[in-house]
Motif scaffolding. Structure first.
Motif, PDB file in Angstrom:
ATOM      1  N   LEU A 184     -21.336   0.137  19.535  1.00  0.00           N
ATOM      2  CA  LEU A 184     -20.794  -0.297  20.756  1.00  0.00           C
ATOM      3  C   LEU A 184     -21.828  -1.306  21.463  1.00  0.00           C
ATOM      4  N   LEU A 185     -23.067  -0.856  21.375  1.00  0.00           N
ATOM      5  CA  LEU A 185     -24.245  -1.629  21.853  1.00  0.00           C
ATOM      6  C   LEU A 185     -24.493  -3.069  21.482  1.00  0.00           C
ATOM      7  N   VAL A 186     -24.240  -3.332  20.007  1.00  0.00           N
ATOM      8  CA  VAL A 186     -24.510  -4.628  19.455  1.00  0.00           C
ATOM      9  C   VAL A 186     -23.722  -5.884  20.343  1.00  0.00           C
ATOM     10  N   PRO A 187     -22.284  -5.401  20.267  1.00  0.00           N
ATOM     11  CA  PRO A 187     -21.314  -6.520  20.910  1.00  0.00           C
ATOM     12  C   PRO A 187     -21.593  -6.535  22.549  1.00  0.00           C
ATOM     13  N   TRP A 188     -22.114  -5.442  22.964  1.00  0.00           N
ATOM     14  CA  TRP A 188     -22.390  -5.414  24.506  1.00  0.00           C
ATOM     15  C   TRP A 188     -23.365  -6.353  24.856  1.00  0.00           C
ATOM     16  N   ALA A 248     -16.606  -5.767  22.748  1.00  0.00           N
ATOM     17  CA  ALA A 248     -17.272  -4.547  23.147  1.00  0.00           C
ATOM     18  C   ALA A 248     -16.471  -3.558  23.968  1.00  0.00           C
ATOM     19  N   GLY A 249     -15.475  -4.638  24.893  1.00  0.00           N
ATOM     20  CA  GLY A 249     -14.521  -3.692  25.544  1.00  0.00           C
ATOM     21  C   GLY A 249     -13.336  -2.946  24.727  1.00  0.00           C
ATOM     22  N   LEU A 250     -12.927  -3.456  23.877  1.00  0.00           N
ATOM     23  CA  LEU A 250     -11.837  -3.093  22.685  1.00  0.00           C
ATOM     24  C   LEU A 250     -12.673  -2.013  22.000  1.00  0.00           C
ATOM     25  N   THR A 251     -13.863  -2.019  21.307  1.00  0.00           N
ATOM     26  CA  THR A 251     -14.454  -1.008  20.707  1.00  0.00           C
ATOM     27  C   THR A 251     -14.825   0.198  21.579  1.00  0.00           C
ATOM     28  N   GLY A 252     -15.235  -0.118  22.938  1.00  0.00           N
ATOM     29  CA  GLY A 252     -15.261   1.150  23.499  1.00  0.00           C
ATOM     30  C   GLY A 252     -14.227   1.792  23.978  1.00  0.00           C
ATOM     31  N   PHE A 303     -13.328   0.463  30.086  1.00  0.00           N
ATOM     32  CA  PHE A 303     -13.373  -0.334  28.930  1.00  0.00           C
ATOM     33  C   PHE A 303     -12.308  -1.394  29.019  1.00  0.00           C
ATOM     34  N   PHE A 304     -11.289  -0.808  29.339  1.00  0.00           N
ATOM     35  CA  PHE A 304      -9.751  -1.386  29.451  1.00  0.00           C
ATOM     36  C   PHE A 304     -10.023  -2.727  30.157  1.00  0.00           C
ATOM     37  N   GLU A 305     -10.701  -2.443  31.552  1.00  0.00           N
ATOM     38  CA  GLU A 305     -10.687  -3.465  32.473  1.00  0.00           C
ATOM     39  C   GLU A 305     -11.754  -4.736  31.837  1.00  0.00           C
ATOM     40  N   LEU A 306     -12.900  -4.094  31.146  1.00  0.00           N
ATOM     41  CA  LEU A 306     -13.760  -5.041  30.650  1.00  0.00           C
ATOM     42  C   LEU A 306     -13.103  -6.009  29.677  1.00  0.00           C
ATOM     43  N   ALA A 307     -12.486  -5.299  28.689  1.00  0.00           N
ATOM     44  CA  ALA A 307     -11.600  -6.164  27.729  1.00  0.00           C
ATOM     45  C   ALA A 307     -10.587  -7.175  28.506  1.00  0.00           C
ATOM     46  N   MET A 308      -9.906  -6.652  29.379  1.00  0.00           N
ATOM     47  CA  MET A 308      -8.898  -7.505  30.088  1.00  0.00           C
ATOM     48  C   MET A 308      -9.793  -8.667  30.904  1.00  0.00           C
ATOM     49  N   THR A 309     -10.760  -8.434  31.598  1.00  0.00           N
ATOM     50  CA  THR A 309     -11.407  -9.418  32.081  1.00  0.00           C
ATOM     51  C   THR A 309     -11.772 -10.542  31.191  1.00  0.00           C
ATOM     52  N   ALA A 310     -12.311 -10.009  30.004  1.00  0.00           N
ATOM     53  CA  ALA A 310     -12.676 -11.191  29.064  1.00  0.00           C
ATOM     54  C   ALA A 310     -11.366 -11.951  28.766  1.00  0.00           C
TER      55      ALA A 310
END
Length: 461
Positions: free
Chosen positions: A8-12, A114-118, A131-138
């Protein structure tokens, strides 16, 4: 334990760094590819550990259960994480080979990973939302990739509709906490048994609507053709092959895992909605002349099979839902990436994807359709078998039409020039993967069955 956190940390970390750099430089674009490849390797190792030794858990700090953030990697989570990062890697290689057109593209794709993995590995409902919102923002930013009016319009529609879905999801999260007093998925699954049935059904309906908006299912499909057809091929591949997995995973995790009783009562309604998506998407795809629009309506139809399988319920049908989610994601990524390219190699790759969507052997789509056929037989539903035949026939018709227009006729705009070799090799690699999974389907079937076994094992009762 460390492996789960590292994945999780690598892509973040790398995503945050890459966003600050100029992704139009090839070295930066390929650094993004390298980060995604490293994440994929970490997830593959994690998957091997999960399949041999059971689920892995990590709890932040020393907080007790239900308070601290819990990461939980079970077979369903790592399967969807692997699938999504694989699609993102293919799209990133595709763009890096042709030259990224935006300075933020590589970083956004890595942050999306990172968002999808989390999202897939979290064991907490609120963390799922974060994590849902992180993925959607991207995803919102990526949908504007290209900067043309068509992409900007698609990004506006995508943001507006999905913000509505996110709002409904957040209301449902608040409802879960109100009636159970916890946001831990394991605790929610147990306490939902004692919740007032009407309240539980209302909350489950909210989650269902939110995930159906993400999947673009009928009648929540109105945004999808505009966005998929307006996006560049790599972004359309990301949205259909990676981001749409949120909806499929959510229906499985929340439906079968947290709300099994509500899922059972709503089974017929889900099957009807899934059937409507299959027929509606197939008929509209046949009527479209534009390749991107055809693939967009095809996406509406294909996710209907997942909803039908979830609606039927039971271990066999849920296993089919997992398997077909994998099949559909790879098919859509392959077709969207190939649709923007030219050359004999690309034509062959597109043909493989088309045959897979139609369920023609030896492509992996045949395995998915065969499992759906088994689901219909096991459920004793002749209508489901007929629906499968009709949907496959429609798929074959519209994909043959687009193949004929796209690859049998000369394209004056291309000037007879084939696309860059690395981009063609990416589509060929995906096509080989689709063929390999069709010729040797046992690992995919076993993975899907194991994922469902673990999902049902942690559910209530």
């Amino acid at each position: 334990m460390m492996l789960l956190s590292t994945a999780l940390l690598v892509p973040w970390v790398t995503g945050v760094l890459l966003v600050a750099l100029d992704g139009r430089r090839r070295v930066i674009a390929w650094l993004g590819v390298g980060s995604l490849a490293a994440t994929l390797v970490l997830l593959a190792v994690l998957a091997a550990q999960v399949f041999t030794g059971g689920a892995r858990r990590v709890r932040t700090g020393d907080w007790p259960e239900g308070v601290g953030i819990t990461l939980r990697a079970d077979a369903l989570a790592v399967a969807f994480a692997l699938l999504s990062v694989l699609v993102l890697l293919a799209a990133a290689v595709h763009e890096a080979s042709g030259g990224a057109r935006s300075r933020t593209f590589p970083g956004l794709v890595v942050l999306l990973a990172a968002g999808l993995t989390g999202l897939f590995v979290t064991g907490d409902v609120f963390s799922f939302y974060v994590f849902f919102e992180l993925a959607m923002t991207a995803s919102y930013a990526l949908s504007a990739y290209g900067g043309k009016r068509r992409q900007l319009r698609a990004a506006l529609v995508f943001a507006a509709v999905n913000l509505l879905g996110s709002f409904i999801f957040l209301l449902s999260v608040a409802g879960v906490y109100r009636v159970t007093g916890t946001l831990s998925m394991d605790q929610v699954a147990g306490r939902m048994l004692d919740v007032n049935p009407n309240a539980a059904l209302l909350i489950a309906t909210g989650f269902f609507i939110a995930f159906c908006v993400k999947l673009g299912l009928f009648p929540f499909h109105f945004w999808l053709p505009t966005v998929y057809a307006g996006a560049r091929p790599a972004v359309a591949a990301i949205l259909s092959g990676a981001v749409a997995n949120i909806g499929a995973y959510g229906l499985l995790r929340f439906g079968a895992g947290l709300f099994p009783e509500q899922l059972r009562h709503a089974g017929i309604a889900l099957v009807v909605l899934g059937a409507a998506s299959i027929v509606y998407g197939g008929v509209l795809a046949v009527a479209r002349g534009d390749t991107a629009e055809m693939l967009a309506y095809s996406a509406i139809g294909q996710v209907g099979y997942v909803l039908v399988a979830v609606g039927v319920g039971g271990p066999v049908a849920l296993t089919t839902a997992v398997l077909y989610s994998v099949v559909n994601a790879l098919n859509k990524a392959l077709l969207f990436l190939a649709s923007g390219l030219r050359g004999t190699l690309v034509a062959g790759a597109f043909a493989v994807g088309a045959l897979s969507v139609a369920g023609v052997p030896p492509a992996m789509g045949f395995v998915g359709k065969l499992e759906l056929f088994r689901t219909g037989v096991a459920a004793g539903s002749a209508a489901l078998v007929v629906l499968l035949v009709v949907g496959s026939a429609l798929s074959l018709v519209y994909l043959f039409q687009v193949y004929q227009r796209r690859f049998w006729r000369a394209d004056p705009a291309s000037g007879g020039v084939v696309s860059p070799l690395p981009q063609r090799l990416v589509t060929a690699a995906l096509a080989l993967l689709v063929l390999a999974a069709g010729l040797w389907p046992e690992p995919l079937i076993a993975l899907s069955g194991h994922a469902v076994d673990m999902l049902l094992a942690v559910g209530p009762g």
